[in-house]
Design a protein around this motif. Sequence first.
Motif, PDB file in Angstrom:
ATOM      1  N   ASP A   6     -11.625  -7.801   0.830  1.00  0.00           N
ATOM      2  CA  ASP A   6     -10.605  -8.839   1.020  1.00  0.00           C
ATOM      3  C   ASP A   6     -11.283 -10.147   1.402  1.00  0.00           C
ATOM      4  OD1 ASP A   6      -8.061  -7.405   0.622  1.00  0.00           O
ATOM      5  OD2 ASP A   6      -8.686  -6.213   2.359  1.00  0.00           O
ATOM      6  N   ASP A 125      -4.869  -8.001   1.366  1.00  0.00           N
ATOM      7  CA  ASP A 125      -4.400  -6.949   2.286  1.00  0.00           C
ATOM      8  C   ASP A 125      -4.765  -5.554   1.795  1.00  0.00           C
ATOM      9  OD1 ASP A 125      -2.753  -6.963   0.062  1.00  0.00           O
ATOM     10  OD2 ASP A 125      -0.908  -6.614   1.195  1.00  0.00           O
ATOM     11  N   THR A 128      -5.922  -3.665   4.980  1.00  0.00           N
ATOM     12  CA  THR A 128      -4.954  -3.576   6.081  1.00  0.00           C
ATOM     13  C   THR A 128      -3.700  -2.816   5.681  1.00  0.00           C
ATOM     14  OG1 THR A 128      -4.174  -5.748   5.362  1.00  0.00           O
ATOM     15  CG2 THR A 128      -5.609  -5.682   7.313  1.00  0.00           C
ATOM     16  N   ASN A 129      -3.185  -3.119   4.498  1.00  0.00           N
ATOM     17  CA  ASN A 129      -1.849  -2.632   4.138  1.00  0.00           C
ATOM     18  C   ASN A 129      -1.837  -1.645   2.970  1.00  0.00           C
ATOM     19  OD1 ASN A 129       1.055  -2.611   3.763  1.00  0.00           O
ATOM     20  ND2 ASN A 129       0.718  -4.045   2.077  1.00  0.00           N
ATOM     21  N   GLN A 176      -0.780 -12.479   5.349  1.00  0.00           N
ATOM     22  CA  GLN A 176      -1.276 -11.243   4.699  1.00  0.00           C
ATOM     23  C   GLN A 176      -2.796 -11.222   4.565  1.00  0.00           C
ATOM     24  OE1 GLN A 176       0.368 -13.644   3.037  1.00  0.00           O
ATOM     25  NE2 GLN A 176      -0.030 -13.675   0.852  1.00  0.00           N
ATOM     26  N   SER A 177      -3.480 -12.268   5.076  1.00  0.00           N
ATOM     27  CA  SER A 177      -4.929 -12.368   4.849  1.00  0.00           C
ATOM     28  C   SER A 177      -5.773 -12.045   6.067  1.00  0.00           C
ATOM     29  CB  SER A 177      -5.283 -13.780   4.362  1.00  0.00           C
ATOM     30  OG  SER A 177      -4.632 -14.055   3.156  1.00  0.00           O
TER      31      SER A 177
END
Length: 216
Positions: A6, A125, A128-129, A176-177
């Motif tokens: 990312d 993301d 993370t997501n 979202q970063s």
Amino acid sequence: MIVTIDGVAASGKSSVSGGVARALGVPFISSGLLYRAATLLGLEARLDLHSAPALLAHLHTHPLRLEPLAQGNRVWQEGRELTDELHSSRVDRGVSVVAVLPEVRAWVDAQLRALPSPFVAEGRDMGTNVFPHAGAKFYLTASPHIRAQRRAHERPEDVPAIEAALIHRDELDRVQSAPAADAVVIDTGPLTLNGVIQTILAQLPERLRSGQVPSA
Ligand SMILES: Nc1ncnc2c1ncn2[C@@H]1O[C@H](COP(=O)(O)OP(=O)(O)OP(=O)(O)O)[C@@H](O)[C@H]1O
Ligand SMILES: Nc1ccn([C@@H]2O[C@H](COP(=O)(O)O)[C@@H](O)[C@H]2O)c(=O)n1
């Protein structure tokens, strides 16, 4: 096994992911291309880019397909290839508006999670997501000025205009970063492209570096 890379806009995510993926002998997935393609279709259809229902209805009648080739990702809308149109300045300007919509994010996430591993996934993301259980996570940064100088080879605008647009996009993408807590953060500013790739390869678990990439 999934490796996530990312980072902020134009930090080298797709170039670096391509190099790491080739070294590992696996495909890479450029998640930003799906957000860019949704934006392009929205612009072409003159839709309100803030309207998730309008965008999603259009995406259902005009389905997109991400082709994660090792030499570079391609995006198709049925028989039409969109790839070359996705890095225009007008898509750069609109994409963060589309990417903030939770319904669009869920649509992208579902497409990404349906892809067969192993692969390297790049975006904002991924660690993370979308793939929180990835085997290794990296996060690329560089100053806005360095990123603008690099990007100036790929856009018609001058460095100050590109830098201002990157700073603006960073701000719009800020939520979202954020880097994953377990990501290795790499400042790519002082490094060559190959230097970043080698830095990542050197930090991968041995089982990945030796090309024994398990499929789950
Ligand atoms: N470490 C580096 N040194 C020099 N140039 C680099 C480096 N990393 C990337 N580049 C160059 O910077 C430009 C942007 O890289 P790239 O497109 O891979 O970034 P990105 O993070 O995927 O961008 P975006 O977020 O806009 O999709 C490309 O021209 C690439 O070749
Ligand atoms: N995981 C992601 C990937 C991208 N975005 C949004 O798409 C834009 C374009 O992505 P690039 O990687 O091609 O720069 C980006 O500016 C984000 O708005 C995202 O939200 N999440």
